[in-house]
Design a protein around this motif. Structure first.
Motif, PDB file in Angstrom:
ATOM      1  N   LYS A 112       0.829  -1.207   0.000  1.00  0.00           N
ATOM      2  CA  LYS A 112       0.000   0.000   0.000  1.00  0.00           C
ATOM      3  C   LYS A 112       0.864   1.258   0.000  1.00  0.00           C
ATOM      4  CE  LYS A 112      -3.453   2.435   2.804  1.00  0.00           C
ATOM      5  NZ  LYS A 112      -4.264   2.386   4.050  1.00  0.00           N
ATOM      6  N   GLY A 113       1.864   1.299   0.869  1.00  0.00           N
ATOM      7  CA  GLY A 113       2.727   2.472   0.947  1.00  0.00           C
ATOM      8  C   GLY A 113       3.469   2.737  -0.337  1.00  0.00           C
ATOM      9  N   ALA A 114       3.932   1.674  -0.975  1.00  0.00           N
ATOM     10  CA  ALA A 114       4.638   1.834  -2.243  1.00  0.00           C
ATOM     11  C   ALA A 114       3.708   2.375  -3.326  1.00  0.00           C
ATOM     12  CB  ALA A 114       5.233   0.496  -2.674  1.00  0.00           C
ATOM     13  N   PHE A 115       2.504   1.818  -3.393  1.00  0.00           N
ATOM     14  CA  PHE A 115       1.544   2.243  -4.419  1.00  0.00           C
ATOM     15  C   PHE A 115       1.202   3.725  -4.273  1.00  0.00           C
ATOM     16  CE2 PHE A 115      -2.786   3.032  -5.870  1.00  0.00           C
ATOM     17  CZ  PHE A 115      -2.746   2.532  -7.159  1.00  0.00           C
ATOM     18  N   PHE A 116       0.885   4.146  -3.050  1.00  0.00           N
ATOM     19  CA  PHE A 116       0.459   5.530  -2.871  1.00  0.00           C
ATOM     20  C   PHE A 116       1.635   6.509  -2.902  1.00  0.00           C
ATOM     21  CE2 PHE A 116      -3.406   3.366  -1.459  1.00  0.00           C
ATOM     22  CZ  PHE A 116      -4.334   4.075  -2.227  1.00  0.00           C
ATOM     23  N   THR A 117       2.839   6.026  -2.643  1.00  0.00           N
ATOM     24  CA  THR A 117       4.020   6.850  -2.860  1.00  0.00           C
ATOM     25  C   THR A 117       4.146   7.188  -4.339  1.00  0.00           C
ATOM     26  OG1 THR A 117       5.229   5.995  -0.947  1.00  0.00           O
ATOM     27  CG2 THR A 117       6.537   6.925  -2.723  1.00  0.00           C
ATOM     28  N   VAL A 118       3.978   6.186  -5.191  1.00  0.00           N
ATOM     29  CA  VAL A 118       4.048   6.434  -6.629  1.00  0.00           C
ATOM     30  C   VAL A 118       2.908   7.344  -7.075  1.00  0.00           C
ATOM     31  CG1 VAL A 118       3.939   5.383  -8.921  1.00  0.00           C
ATOM     32  CG2 VAL A 118       5.269   4.292  -7.115  1.00  0.00           C
TER      33      VAL A 118
END
Length: 258
Positions: A112-118
């Motif tokens: 989740k964190g990676a997706f919303f960082t992008v």
């Protein structure tokens, strides 16, 4: 060759992330790097003082932190040539001992964190730029890391979809997939010194090249995908000494102990 370019590295205060940061700085790239452990942040600030590095505390599991990071990147860098989504956490838990809290934490950070960082930073990535995820060499399973492996496999799928979505902007999206890499934590939270030593020994035994990789080798692969692999998108590049490719049987126990 990359002097004057700008990059963001999440999870950049130690281990593989710090190696990516230092490789970028050596090439003249200005970098915003993140971390959440205060000791690691302080050590990174001291180590990188006087260089084109902006060390920022940011927790990828907190969407408010991600939003603040986006604002800071826009203010400090403006545009971004390369985004390295490197942060992650792993926790050993076999099926019988697994908890919902640990499962949720690993997916919140790794996926989740990676997706919303992008999502937050991609408007700042220049057309023709690149995104590099750090996944994991998952072709060979490792007992006790089911939630971690699942979170990273989900991230690999996300990276491939984003590679297709970002084609109109010519932003290349690839992943680097490390195997056994020698780092202070070996990528797993809470390891004792004995467990770390056992992890290192297992890497030497089971990796076809009969050694653990180095953080610098991961960094070189990541920078290759970011800047040099200009006709490559949607791929996962293993940096695992052949571990996930079935190139050879593990060393016999006697050989490993020799």
């Amino acid at each position: 060759m990359n002097a004057g370019k700008k990059a963001v590295v999440t999870g950049g205060t130690h281990g593989m992330g710090l190696a990516i940061v230092e490789a970028l700085l050596a090439e003249g790239v200005e970098v915003v790097l993140t971390g959440r452990n205060e000791d690691n942040l302080a050590q990174a600030r001291a180590r990188l003082a006087g260089r084109q590095a902006h060390v920022v505390r940011s927790d990828a599991a907190v969407t408010a932190d991600i939003d603040v990071l986006g604002t800071l990147v826009e203010q400090r860098l403006g545009r971004v040539d390369a985004l390295f989504v490197n942060h992650g956490t792993a926790e050993f838990q076999t099926l019988d001992a697994a908890t919902e809290e640990s499962f949720d934490r690993q997916f919140a950070i790794n996926t989740k964190g990676a997706f919303f960082t992008v999502q937050r930073l991609v408007p700042l990535v220049a057309d023709g730029g690149s995104i590099v995820f750090t996944t994991v060499a998952n072709d060979v399973v490792f007992p006790g890391l089911s939630a971690y492996s699942g979170s990273k496999e989900a991230l690999r799928a996300i990276a491939q979809v984003l590679a297709a979505e970002l084609l109109p902007r010519r932003i290349r999206v690839n992943s680097v997939a490390p195997g056994f890499i020698e780092t202070p934590t070996m990528g797993v939270a809470g390891l004792t010194e004995q467990e770390r030593a056992e992890f290192l020994a297992e890497g030497e035994r089971s990796t076809p090249l009969r050694r653990n990789g180095t953080v610098d080798e991961v960094a070189k692969a990541a920078l290759f995908l970011a800047f040099d692999a200009t006709f490559t998108t949607g791929v996962e590049l293993p940096v695992d000494g052949g571990w996930g490719q079935g190139l050879g049987a593990p060393a016999p126990a006697a050989e490993a102990a020799a």
